[in-house]
Design an enzyme around this catalytic site. Structure first.
Site, mmCIF file in Angstrom:
data_model
loop_
_atom_site.group_PDB
_atom_site.id
_atom_site.type_symbol
_atom_site.label_atom_id
_atom_site.label_comp_id
_atom_site.label_asym_id
_atom_site.label_seq_id
_atom_site.Cartn_x
_atom_site.Cartn_y
_atom_site.Cartn_z
ATOM 1 N N CYS A 114 0.075 10.088 3.024
ATOM 2 C CA CYS A 114 0.204 8.685 2.636
ATOM 3 C C CYS A 114 -0.997 7.875 3.111
ATOM 4 C CB CYS A 114 1.476 8.084 3.228
ATOM 5 S SG CYS A 114 2.988 8.785 2.551
ATOM 6 N N HIS B 69 2.050 13.739 7.591
ATOM 7 C CA HIS B 69 2.125 12.286 7.661
ATOM 8 C C HIS B 69 0.735 11.721 7.937
ATOM 9 C CE1 HIS B 69 6.388 12.089 7.258
ATOM 10 N NE2 HIS B 69 6.642 12.737 8.386
#
Length: 823
Positions: free
Chosen positions: A451, A402
């Site tokens: 991301c 993440h």
């Protein structure tokens, strides 16, 4: 039971244990396996096996624990095939191991001779130990010739000479029963000072004794390079030129006839065994052209004449060779975060880190590969990474997990980050870059597979002032304010970025050219077209490539200290043989799946004759490692979560996987428990023997990444509004749970999946959507409803084969010389 009655037994009435063992042998063989057996049976009109039957058998590989061989045997049994017919077929097939499964083990070889490489003048010892129902006799052979005076379990040659090199095998007899051991290759090195004698080894097991030497040749001549190492098992070799592996160059001696100028470069050899890995020195090879020039328009002179004349009136033009760029060292830190405590869990980072580790090692990078790190562990790992950097080094950081991006700064999210998280809970990539610049590295590469959505919970704007250097390359798996995806699957697949990156990484091109090609490949992938695109940012002004050779700096002491620091985190415990009072001997072995994941395996080396059952397992591990007892001491690597390394581990063992070694605070102490039953015992209750083993701090545990009070230098470059210990922490909101393609309960079962289950689901999810941007924003719509199929093509760190590829030929010559039928 008579032989005739045994041969008439229908194969569908054979014992389950016999069938299981037979299927294991036939399933694993490529040339003498179930397919070839089906062809042989298909040619027999009594038990016809059609092409449709073979297709039905092949489909069994798609099932969990499916066996094509078991399906084939069932079909043969239904058509009346007997054990005698099967024995005849297996003899035609030439699979002696399969034949042994159908015969009672009157004679069993417990200790096989092991291949070895040693120096001329030392002592050679090969061992073979067998047990049988009657007295056991031994006879050693070298190739097809008997070794004189060798009717003993151990073959001793003292001192050994070059003429003793070759392949050895032992014939064992017990009454009328005869067995042959496995082949053992003996390599004898005649080491002289001209070879550059060296005993350097990172961990003291393999010893490098012959170094390749500088060569100056002319076009058309033959290049000969030689190196050598001693050790057991016999080392495996792979030659490299300018950092790139040379195809079909896997022998100690490298010979290239009729060289061209393109063969010039820096050559060195990678030497490895099942536990060790090292490199020779680099040897420069210069290929000069054969030049003929004209003097005064009439007389020709050779190149040697030109040198003798000192130039004179000879006028000639030599091809200009561009300057070769090089690194003083190459270091890579790879972090894959999967098991998040407060955010959606991921799958692909484990496979991605494993694949890139193998590829970067081929490019001579010192690689540290880590899974599932907390914030303090990530910061401490970065600190250790920085210790390996110095002037001229190529530094590479890969992160999968993440992440988010605010105001041009990228943040990597640890597995213990709260929900929502802020910059104080994460690592800033630009902060790490600034510290790398202070080390005066020649190339800084960042590959960020995460991301890059905006984090609305984080308003901090760190002021990081970077130096203007022309050596920075960023490869973002996705564009700014977009998400990065991993392919949703019930098996093991790469993330989208690494799926294409691994196909290009070994190309001998400027790193930005490699990434451009990856971007083009990704652009043709229908599943993420219009949703994810590689973004490259670069200030690189030179043709720096990951394949550039390594030329160590003048500071030898610094280089050695940094090499030791890296090796410190990659030293495996020595394998050991444990002897118990009952007479049993146990082999305890170790392997590394990642820098913080250790595999332990046990198997029986020697079992007493009066013991009917014998098994060894490990237990009593530190609670810091959080090992699930249900996933310990399993009969297959996959059962304990070892998928990527499973093909490289020895077979017929009990396996245990220990992850998160960075959390280990004390030396690793555990118990090896042997349990067995005896034939003369009245009950079936096993007897237990135990011994305590201390293997110190294996792999990354030696670096004590668990310590909270470290320099945390990568944090000091960011202005933090609050300290990590007091940062806000909230429980996951319902909006984070509604959009997950794979919930936590599904991810927990992922560790138990079979490698055969490798078909994509109809949906794919980001490397951190929801958690990745910290806002709970929804995922993209399900991608590619028809689904994609990916091959399970992880590059393994295979355990070297303890013999050359000529074993099959040696075996055939040997058997024919003895006029024996394969057993």
């Amino acid at each position: 039971m008579s032989d005739s009655l045994e041969r008439s037994t229908k194969i569908n009435l054979l014992k389950e244990s016999v069938v299981k063992k037979l299927c294991e042998v036939l399933d694993k063989s490529n040339t003498r396996g179930w397919r070839k057996l089906g062809e042989i049976v298909g040619n027999d009109r009594r038990f016809t096996v059609s092409s449709d039957d073979m297709e039905l058998c092949s489909l069994r590989v798609l099932e969990v624990e499916g066996s094509p061989s078991l399906m084939l045997l069932r079909l043969m049994g239904e058509r009346g095939c007997t054990a005698g017919h099967l024995i005849d077929y297996l003899q035609t097939l030439g699979n002696t191991e399969a034949l042994h499964c159908l015969k009672p083990q009157v004679l069993q070889i417990l200790i096989q001779p092991q291949s070895v490489s040693l120096i001329c003048g030392h002592n050679l010892r090969l061992s073979c130990h067998a047990v049988g129902k009657s007295a056991v006799q031994y006879q050693w052979f070298k190739s097809k010739e008997e070794v004189p005076n060798s009717a003993f379990p151990e073959l001793m040659i003292s001192p050994v000479s070059v003429k003793d090199a070759g392949f050895y095998i032992c014939r064992v007899n017990s009454g009328e029963v005869c067995e042959f051991s496995q082949w053992a290759q003996v390599d004898v090195l005649n080491v002289g000072m001209s070879y550059g004698l060296s005993y350097h080894s990172l961990d003291g097991r393999l010893k490098l004794v012959m170094q390749p030497q500088f060569q100056h040749l002319h076009v058309g001549e033959t290049l000969r390079l030689e190196c050598g190492a001693v050790g057991r098992p016999i080392p495996r070799y792979q030659w490299h030129r300018n950092g790139v592996p040379i195809p079909n160059a896997a022998q100690r001696r490298l010979m290239i006839p009729h060289v061209m100028q393109d063969h010039s470069g820096r050559y060195r050899c990678e030497i490895s065994s099942s536990t060790d890995r090292m490199w020779t020195n680099e040897a420069d090879v210069v290929i000069a052209p054969r030049i003929s020039v004209q003097i005064s328009g009439a007389t020709e002179c050779s190149e040697d004449d030109i040198y003798a004349l000192g130039g004179g009136s000879c006028e000639f033009l030599l091809n200009s060779i561009p300057e070769q760029l090089y690194a003083t060292d190459k270091v890579a830190l790879l972090i894959g975060n999967l098991s998040y405590q407060n955010h959606p869990q991921l799958k692909a980072p484990m496979v991605d880190v494993y694949d890139l580790t193998n590829l970067l090692r081929q490019l001579n990078f010192k690689v540290v590969s880590l899974l599932d790190l907390t914030e303090s562990e990530m910061r401490n790992a970065v600190d250790e990474f920085l210790l390996l950097l110095h002037k001229g080094v190529y530094g590479l950081l890969y992160y999968a997990g993440h992440g988010y991006e605010n105001y041009g700064n990228s943040f990597m999210v640890p597995v213990d980050a709260p929900n929502p998280y802020r910059s104080a809970n994460c690592l800033c990539v630009q902060s790490i870059l600034k510290l790398m610049q202070e080390k005066e590295t020649d190339l800084n590469v960042f590959l960020l597979d995460m991301c890059r959505k905006r984090n609305i919970h984080d308003d901090n704007t760190p002021n990081i002032v970077l130096r203007v250097t022309a050596n920075i390359v960023f490869g973002y798996a996705t564009c700014q304010d977009a998400e990065a995806f991993e392919l949703s699957s019930t098996g093991f697949t790469n993330g989208v970025f690494v799926k294409f990156l691994k196909k290009r990484l070994l190309e001998d091109e400027k790193i930005t050219v490699v990434l451009d090609r990856v971007a083009e490949d990704m652009g043709q992938f229908d599943a993420t077209k219009g949703k994810q695109a590689l973004e490259i940012r670069s200030s690189l002004s030179e043709r720096r490539a990951l394949t550039d050779p390594i030329l160590p700096s003048d500071s030898a002491s610094l280089v050695h200290a940094q090499s030791r620091q890296w090796a410190k985190a990659h030293e495996l415990p020595e394998s050991m043989c444990l002897s118990f009072d009952c007479g049993a001997q146990i082999k305890l072995g170790f392997a590394a799946e990642f820098s913080n994941v250790l595999v332990i395996y046990t198997y029986i080396v020697k079992k007493p004759d009066d013991m009917s059952f014998c098994q060894a397992h490990v237990t009593d591990f530190s609670q810091e490692l959080d090992v699930d007892p249900k996933e310990m001491n399993r009969e297959t690597p996959e059962e304990t979560g070892i998928y990527l390394l499973s093909s490289s581990l020895p077979q017929h063992c009990l396996y245990t996987r220990l992850s998160s070694l960075q959390k280990l605070r004390e030396e690793l102490v555990f118990t090896v428990c042997l349990q067995g039953t005896f034939a003369d015992m009245d009950d079936d209750h096993p007897v237990h023997w135990t011994t305590s083993i201390n293997i110190g701090k294996p792999l990354i545990a030696r670096l004590d990444l668990h310590r909270a009070m470290r320099r945390n230098s990568c944090m000091q470059t960011c202005l933090m509004p609050h300290s990590p210990s007091h940062s806000p922490c909230h429980s996951p909101g319902p909006e984070h749970q509604l959009h997950l393609c794979h919930g936590p309960h599904q991810v927990q079962d992922y560790n138990r999946l079979s490698p055969q289950q490798r078909y994509l689901d109809v949906c794919e999810h980001p490397h951190g959507a929801a958690g990745g941007c910290g806002s709970g924003s929804s995922y993209y719509d399900n991608l590619n409803q028809c689904g994609y199929e990916l091959a399970y093509d992880c590059a393994g760190l295979g355990v070297p084969i303890e013999a050359s590829d000529d074993i099959s030929e040696v075996q055939a010559v040997f058997i024919n010389s003895l006029q024996l039928e394969p057993q």
